[in-house]
Design a protein around this motif. Structure first.
Motif, short mmCIF file in Angstrom:
data_model
loop_
_atom_site.label_atom_id
_atom_site.label_comp_id
_atom_site.label_asym_id
_atom_site.label_seq_id
_atom_site.Cartn_x
_atom_site.Cartn_y
_atom_site.Cartn_z
N LEU A 142 0.82 -1.22 0.00
CA LEU A 142 0.00 0.00 0.00
C LEU A 142 0.86 1.27 0.00
O LEU A 142 0.46 2.28 -0.59
N ARG A 143 2.02 1.21 0.64
CA ARG A 143 2.93 2.38 0.59
C ARG A 143 3.35 2.67 -0.85
O ARG A 143 3.50 3.82 -1.25
N GLN A 144 3.54 1.63 -1.65
CA GLN A 144 3.91 1.81 -3.05
C GLN A 144 2.73 2.30 -3.88
O GLN A 144 2.89 3.11 -4.78
N LEU A 145 1.54 1.80 -3.61
CA LEU A 145 0.38 2.12 -4.42
C LEU A 145 -0.27 3.46 -4.07
O LEU A 145 -0.87 4.09 -4.93
N GLU A 146 -0.19 3.86 -2.81
CA GLU A 146 -0.80 5.10 -2.33
C GLU A 146 -2.24 5.27 -2.84
O GLU A 146 -2.54 6.20 -3.59
N PRO A 147 -3.15 4.40 -2.42
CA PRO A 147 -4.52 4.48 -2.92
C PRO A 147 -5.23 5.76 -2.49
O PRO A 147 -4.95 6.31 -1.43
N ASP A 148 -6.16 6.21 -3.34
CA ASP A 148 -7.06 7.30 -2.97
C ASP A 148 -8.23 6.75 -2.17
O ASP A 148 -8.62 7.29 -1.16
N THR A 149 -8.79 5.65 -2.68
CA THR A 149 -9.88 4.96 -1.98
C THR A 149 -9.54 3.48 -1.95
O THR A 149 -9.30 2.86 -2.99
N LEU A 150 -9.53 2.93 -0.76
CA LEU A 150 -9.17 1.53 -0.55
C LEU A 150 -10.42 0.72 -0.27
O LEU A 150 -11.15 0.98 0.69
N GLY A 151 -10.69 -0.25 -1.14
CA GLY A 151 -11.79 -1.17 -0.93
C GLY A 151 -11.33 -2.32 -0.06
O GLY A 151 -10.41 -3.05 -0.44
N LEU A 152 -11.93 -2.47 1.10
CA LEU A 152 -11.60 -3.55 2.02
C LEU A 152 -12.74 -4.56 2.02
O LEU A 152 -13.64 -4.48 1.19
#
Length: 177
Positions: free
Chosen positions: A30-40
């Motif tokens: 996730l540090r690499q992807l830096e999502p704006d919105t994370l679907g969990l």
């Protein structure tokens, strides 16, 4: 068979260390992807608990969160914004969800009962994630699984509706698809 193996695994002393290791690998992704919105997803049936594991993570805290909401008829799923507050709302499959507006996550964490090294997943057979991913090809799909769920590519024949994950994260590390 996979579900029983996973149930046995999570009841062992090794499960706590596996949960921590998988969480560490996921945080690095996730540090690499830096999502704006994370679907969990709300963990059920001995799945990796990403919600609990990311609750105090700085990268995860900096993005919006969403939970899936599944409908039985028509059989479809969408994501709803989640404020991270406890919710009593359940979807039509009986899984906890959120009451926020519909959103489209750019990164989606996908629970896997089983997975292949080529990134295909085995779920519970409803096809909810496959349909959602087919309708949202721009979303980055990250499978989350226990290593015990690995299926040999030679024994898994993906069907036309199956969608491979970009990668799968286990307690042993990241499996690139």
């Amino acid at each position: 068979m996979l579900r029983q193996a996973r149930e046995r695994f999570v009841s062992t002393p090794a499960a706590a260390a596996a949960q921590a290791a998988l969480a560490d690998h996921l945080r690095a992704v996730l540090r690499q992807l830096e999502p704006d919105t994370l679907g969990l997803y709300w963990a059920v049936h001995s799945e990796f608990n990403a919600v609990q594991s990311l609750s105090d993570d700085a990268v995860a805290a900096s993005c919006a969160w969403a939970l899936p909401f599944a409908l039985r008829a028509p059989r479809e799923m969408h994501f709803r914004a989640w404020d991270r507050e406890p919710s009593e709302l359940v979807d039509e499959c009986g899984i906890r969800s959120a009451a926020g507006p519909m959103v489209t996550p750019d990164v989606v964490l996908v629970p896997c009962l089983g997975y292949t090294a080529s990134g295909y997943r085995l779920g519970y057979g409803g096809g909810y994630y496959d349909r959602w991913l087919a309708a949202h090809p721009q979303a980055t799909a990250i499978g989350l699984a226990w290593q015990i769920g690995e299926i040999d590519d030679a024994t898994f024949a993906p069907e036309s509706h199956d969608r491979p994950m970009m990668l799968v994260v286990t307690e042993a590390g990241v499996v690139s698809a």
